[in-house]
Design a protein around this motif. Structure first.
Motif, short mmCIF file in Angstrom:
data_model
loop_
_atom_site.label_atom_id
_atom_site.label_comp_id
_atom_site.label_asym_id
_atom_site.label_seq_id
_atom_site.Cartn_x
_atom_site.Cartn_y
_atom_site.Cartn_z
N CYS A 9 0.93 -1.15 0.14
CA CYS A 9 0.03 -0.13 0.10
C CYS A 9 0.87 1.36 0.10
CB CYS A 9 -0.90 -0.04 1.20
SG CYS A 9 -1.71 1.47 1.58
N LYS A 10 0.63 2.02 -0.94
CA LYS A 10 1.30 3.44 -0.90
C LYS A 10 1.45 4.13 0.33
CE LYS A 10 1.05 8.03 -3.00
NZ LYS A 10 2.57 8.16 -3.34
N TYR A 11 0.41 4.19 0.91
CA TYR A 11 0.24 4.99 2.23
C TYR A 11 0.67 4.24 3.52
CZ TYR A 11 -2.77 7.56 -1.19
OH TYR A 11 -3.01 7.94 -1.98
N CYS A 12 0.71 3.13 3.72
CA CYS A 12 1.03 2.36 5.11
C CYS A 12 1.97 1.50 4.64
CB CYS A 12 -0.13 1.85 5.77
SG CYS A 12 -0.92 0.70 5.31
N GLY A 13 2.36 1.05 3.64
CA GLY A 13 3.08 -0.03 3.38
C GLY A 13 2.94 -1.51 3.72
N LYS A 14 1.59 -1.86 3.90
CA LYS A 14 1.14 -3.19 4.48
C LYS A 14 0.91 -3.72 2.90
CE LYS A 14 -1.52 -2.57 8.53
NZ LYS A 14 -2.99 -2.04 8.97
N ILE A 158 -2.16 11.38 -12.03
CA ILE A 158 -2.34 9.86 -11.84
C ILE A 158 -1.32 9.59 -10.87
CG2 ILE A 158 -1.84 7.51 -12.80
CD1 ILE A 158 -2.51 8.57 -15.62
N THR A 159 -1.94 8.69 -9.71
CA THR A 159 -1.07 8.40 -8.66
C THR A 159 -1.24 6.69 -8.47
OG1 THR A 159 -1.81 10.43 -7.28
CG2 THR A 159 -0.82 8.52 -6.07
N LEU A 160 -0.13 6.10 -8.58
CA LEU A 160 0.07 4.77 -8.50
C LEU A 160 -0.22 4.44 -6.78
CD1 LEU A 160 0.49 2.17 -9.59
CD2 LEU A 160 3.10 2.46 -9.20
N LEU A 161 -1.43 3.62 -6.57
CA LEU A 161 -1.35 3.40 -5.22
C LEU A 161 -0.93 2.01 -4.68
CD1 LEU A 161 -5.36 4.27 -5.09
CD2 LEU A 161 -3.40 5.69 -4.64
N SER A 162 -0.76 1.04 -5.79
CA SER A 162 -0.21 0.00 -5.32
C SER A 162 0.05 -0.93 -6.76
CB SER A 162 -1.05 -1.16 -4.34
OG SER A 162 -0.36 -2.16 -4.07
N ARG A 163 0.95 -1.83 -6.64
CA ARG A 163 1.21 -2.60 -7.89
C ARG A 163 1.89 -3.81 -7.34
NH1 ARG A 163 6.39 -0.90 -11.48
NH2 ARG A 163 5.71 -2.75 -12.64
N ASN A 164 1.84 -5.18 -8.20
CA ASN A 164 2.21 -6.47 -7.72
C ASN A 164 3.82 -6.14 -7.45
OD1 ASN A 164 2.27 -6.56 -10.86
ND2 ASN A 164 4.13 -8.01 -10.26
N ASN A 165 4.24 -7.06 -6.48
CA ASN A 165 5.60 -7.07 -6.33
C ASN A 165 6.28 -7.96 -7.50
OD1 ASN A 165 5.82 -5.59 -4.05
ND2 ASN A 165 5.34 -7.40 -2.84
N PRO A 166 7.79 -7.48 -7.82
CA PRO A 166 8.07 -8.56 -8.77
C PRO A 166 8.03 -9.85 -8.72
CG PRO A 166 9.88 -6.78 -8.33
CD PRO A 166 8.65 -6.65 -7.38
N GLN A 252 10.34 -2.83 -8.49
CA GLN A 252 9.63 -2.65 -6.83
C GLN A 252 9.04 -1.43 -6.57
OE1 GLN A 252 9.75 -5.63 -4.57
NE2 GLN A 252 8.05 -3.75 -3.78
N PHE A 253 7.62 -1.52 -6.29
CA PHE A 253 7.12 -0.28 -5.93
C PHE A 253 7.56 0.03 -4.35
CE2 PHE A 253 3.12 1.31 -3.69
CZ PHE A 253 3.28 2.32 -4.41
N VAL A 254 7.86 1.02 -4.27
CA VAL A 254 8.21 1.66 -2.78
C VAL A 254 7.12 2.53 -2.24
CG1 VAL A 254 10.02 2.70 -1.42
CG2 VAL A 254 10.53 1.50 -3.57
N PRO A 255 6.72 2.04 -1.07
CA PRO A 255 5.58 2.79 -0.42
C PRO A 255 6.10 3.90 0.27
CG PRO A 255 6.08 0.81 0.88
CD PRO A 255 6.79 0.72 -0.28
N ASP A 256 5.47 5.13 0.41
CA ASP A 256 5.65 6.31 1.11
C ASP A 256 6.19 6.11 2.46
OD1 ASP A 256 4.67 7.36 -1.21
OD2 ASP A 256 2.93 8.45 -0.15
N GLU A 257 5.78 5.08 3.41
CA GLU A 257 6.32 4.90 4.56
C GLU A 257 5.89 3.33 4.82
OE1 GLU A 257 4.33 7.07 7.68
OE2 GLU A 257 3.40 8.02 6.02
N GLY A 258 6.39 2.70 6.10
CA GLY A 258 5.83 1.45 6.22
C GLY A 258 7.23 0.43 6.02
#
Ligand SMILES: [Zn+2]
Ligand SMILES: [Zn+2]
Ligand SMILES: [Zn+2]
Length: 258
Positions: A9-14, A158-166, A252-258
């Motif tokens: 998750c972009k916002y919390c990293g879960k 456009i904001t990417l909120l999440s994407r599959n890990n590699p 690898q998508f990197v969340p804002d925090e978490g």
């Protein structure tokens, strides 16, 4: 059954699989806090859209798009993150209507539309939209308009909120190391994946051992096999045409925090 790919998750990293992430995003506390912070800003409508590969559901993106954005913006985003290799044509299929990047000649039926259309005029929640990139070696995607909401306006369209890990792919030669290359000529055959080690082993074959100390790129130059290798990347277009991965987005998508 294979395990589903997960993403952050972009916002919390879960971390969740795709459908879990869609549910999570509507209740994520970190996201809510962010939206509340932006509440006094000018309001704007956003669509939440899930983009997946038509056949391999392990590839997915969850994005939030300003309703005033056009299909051109969305097409550009998909190209940037997942498909762009040599500037091929692309098209959206919405409600039986085709919206093409370069509408050219047509022979029968309705002429295709171009992509100068604002999403708010054509998107409806619940809708499923087809997308194709390259009408030769086509990459086919499916877009689902998941949600629509009005929140504080963001700078980016456009904001990417999440994407599959590699997806971890093993070398099909040794079966041990993670693959870093895919043989684009043998993509649908038995053993298309290569790790660095096996690639070097292969390069040594038929080479005078004296020369091996200074093994370098020159030794494999002109060997067609190496010219057909493409990098393993986090995209449904991996190994197709000349696709080498995204320049703007890391695998690898990197969340804002978490
Ligand atoms: Zn979250
Ligand atoms: Zn291409
Ligand atoms: Zn290997």
């Amino acid at each position: 059954m294979a395990t589903q790919t997960k993403g952050f998750c972009k916002y919390c990293g879960k971390e969740y699989a795709k459908s879990g992430m869609v549910r999570h995003l509507s209740s994520c506390k970190a996201r809510k806090a962010k939206l509340e912070k932006a509440a006094e800003k000018t309001k704007c409508g956003y669509f939440q859209v899930i983009i997946s590969d038509k056949y391999n559901k392990d590839y997915w993106l969850i994005v939030e798009i300003n309703e005033n954005a056009t299909l051109i913006d969305l097409d550009q985003f998909i190209r940037d993150i997942w498909v762009e290799c040599c500037g091929h044509l692309s098209a959206f299929e919405i409600d039986g209507m085709s919206y093409e990047s370069m509408p050219g000649d047509f022979f029968w039926g309705e002429p295709p539309e171009d992509m100068h259309h604002q999403l708010k005029k054509i998107f409806k929640v619940g809708q499923t939209i087809g997308y194709e990139y390259d009408f030769g070696s086509t990459t086919k995607l499916v877009l689902k308009v998941q949600d629509y909401y009005i929140v504080g306006r963001k700078k980016e369209k456009i904001t990417l909120l999440s994407r599959n890990n590699p997806i971890k792919i093993l070398c099909s030669q040794c079966g041990k190391n993670e693959a870093t290359w895919v043989d684009s000529q043998r993509l649908y055959e038995e053993a298309p994946f290569w790790c660095e080690e096996c690639m070097r082993e292969r390069a040594k074959e038929g080479i005078d051992p004296e020369e091996l100390d200074d093994w370098d790129e020159d030794l494999v130059n002109g060997d067609e096999f190496y010219e057909m290798l493409l990098p393993v990347c986090n995209s449904p277009r991996m190994g197709i045409c000349g696709y080498e991965g995204s320049e703007e987005y890391s695998n690898q998508f990197v969340p804002d925090e978490g």
